[in-house]
Scaffold this motif. Structure first.
Motif, PDB file in Angstrom:
ATOM      1  N   GLU A 156       0.844  -1.191   0.000  1.00 10.39           N
ATOM      2  CA  GLU A 156       0.000   0.000   0.000  1.00 10.39           C
ATOM      3  C   GLU A 156       0.883   1.247   0.000  1.00 10.39           C
ATOM      4  O   GLU A 156       2.057   1.204   0.374  1.00 10.39           O
ATOM      5  CB  GLU A 156      -0.911   0.002   1.224  1.00 10.39           C
ATOM      6  N   ASP A 157       0.307   2.354  -0.383  1.00  8.85           N
ATOM      7  CA  ASP A 157       1.042   3.618  -0.439  1.00  8.85           C
ATOM      8  C   ASP A 157       1.082   4.286   0.924  1.00  8.85           C
ATOM      9  O   ASP A 157       0.698   5.445   1.084  1.00  8.85           O
ATOM     10  CB  ASP A 157       0.416   4.549  -1.490  1.00  8.85           C
TER      11      ASP A 157
ATOM     12  N   GLU B 179       2.709   8.893   3.432  1.00  7.90           N
ATOM     13  CA  GLU B 179       1.698   8.442   2.478  1.00  7.90           C
ATOM     14  C   GLU B 179       2.086   8.846   1.068  1.00  7.90           C
ATOM     15  O   GLU B 179       2.631   9.923   0.849  1.00  7.90           O
ATOM     16  CB  GLU B 179       0.334   9.038   2.833  1.00  7.90           C
TER      17      GLU B 179
ATOM     18  N   THR C  89       1.110   7.874  -3.447  1.00  9.34           N
ATOM     19  CA  THR C  89       0.032   7.572  -4.389  1.00  9.34           C
ATOM     20  C   THR C  89       0.576   6.730  -5.541  1.00  9.34           C
ATOM     21  O   THR C  89       1.780   6.681  -5.777  1.00  9.34           O
ATOM     22  CB  THR C  89      -0.565   8.856  -5.001  1.00  9.34           C
ATOM     23  N   ASN C  90      -0.324   6.083  -6.234  1.00  5.90           N
ATOM     24  CA  ASN C  90      -0.016   5.392  -7.492  1.00  5.90           C
ATOM     25  C   ASN C  90       1.148   4.414  -7.396  1.00  5.90           C
ATOM     26  O   ASN C  90       2.051   4.414  -8.226  1.00  5.90           O
ATOM     27  CB  ASN C  90       0.250   6.411  -8.612  1.00  5.90           C
ATOM     28  N   ASN C  91       1.130   3.587  -6.379  1.00  6.99           N
ATOM     29  CA  ASN C  91       2.163   2.563  -6.207  1.00  6.99           C
ATOM     30  C   ASN C  91       3.572   3.147  -6.182  1.00  6.99           C
ATOM     31  O   ASN C  91       4.500   2.634  -6.802  1.00  6.99           O
ATOM     32  CB  ASN C  91       2.058   1.496  -7.308  1.00  6.99           C
ATOM     33  N   SER C  92       3.743   4.233  -5.450  1.00 10.80           N
ATOM     34  CA  SER C  92       5.042   4.902  -5.393  1.00 10.80           C
ATOM     35  C   SER C  92       5.970   4.332  -4.336  1.00 10.80           C
ATOM     36  O   SER C  92       7.102   4.782  -4.205  1.00 10.80           O
ATOM     37  CB  SER C  92       4.840   6.402  -5.154  1.00 10.80           C
TER      38      SER C  92
END
Length: 194
Positions: free
Chosen positions: A24-25, A62, A64-67
């Motif tokens: 998870e991000d 946190e 986003t977008n599988n970073s």
């Protein structure tokens, strides 16, 4: 001649609950000395409690977008298997406060917790750096890099010559009045987070 460890079970892939890649991000990071770990007495791969010192904080990062990504690699050594653990993540910012955190992660040791996308196993939530901690080994910022909008690409990994004796540990924390579940473990972690 007896071997040091012996396998005790087999496993098979489940068609009903197929393995899902990635994490998870979100990553939880804390100073290595700020949180005491309690291990399952029957299984050193399971952490059953996190006990914070009075000034301890668990910081939540946190994305986003599988970073975010986490990796564990086996290295065979003359004294047995060791594991190199790495966590890659991005910070979309370059304030003085961000730079101060990067500097602290480069000099001090931290431990990090990730949440796997695959939730069906008993290792849905894992802790990296349990014994030797992690340090920031890469902090790269390319102002023209549009993939992170000029932010930092970071890598936490084990300090030089200090690999982990086990793979990442599973977190399994029970609720005060109930059994260990994914929700009870996540709730205990969130209770420590800033």
């Amino acid at each position: 001649m007896s071997i040091y460890n012996k396998i005790t079970a087999g496993f098979s892939l489940s068609a009903a609950e197929p393995v899902t890649s990635g994490i998870e991000d979100v990553i939880y990071i804390f100073n290595a000395d700020d949180i005491a770990l309690t291990y399952d007495t029957n299984n050193p791969l399971v952490i059953t409690d996190l006990t914070a010192t009075s000034s301890a904080k668990v910081y939540k990062f946190e994305g986003t977008n599988n970073s975010f990504n986490a990796t564990s690699k086996l290295a065979k050594t003359q004294v047995g298997p060791r594991y190199t653990e790495e966590i890659d993540f991005n910070i979309a910012g370059l304030s003085v406060a961000v730079k101060a955190q990067l500097r602290a992660m480069g000099y001090g040791r931290v431990k990090a917790i990730v949440i796997n996308n695959y939730k069906s196993g008993d290792s849905a939530i894992e802790l990296f750096g349990a014994v030797n901690g992690l340090v920031l080994t890469d902090a790269e910022r390319n102002a023209a890099d549009e993939t992170v909008e000029g932010g930092y690409k970071l890598k936490l990994t084990n300090p030089d010559k200090l690999r982990e004796p086990y793979p990442p540990r599973a977190l399994a924390i029970a609720h005060e009045s109930g059994p260990v579940t994914y929700a009870s473990t996540l709730a205990a972690l969130e209770a420590l987070a800033v």
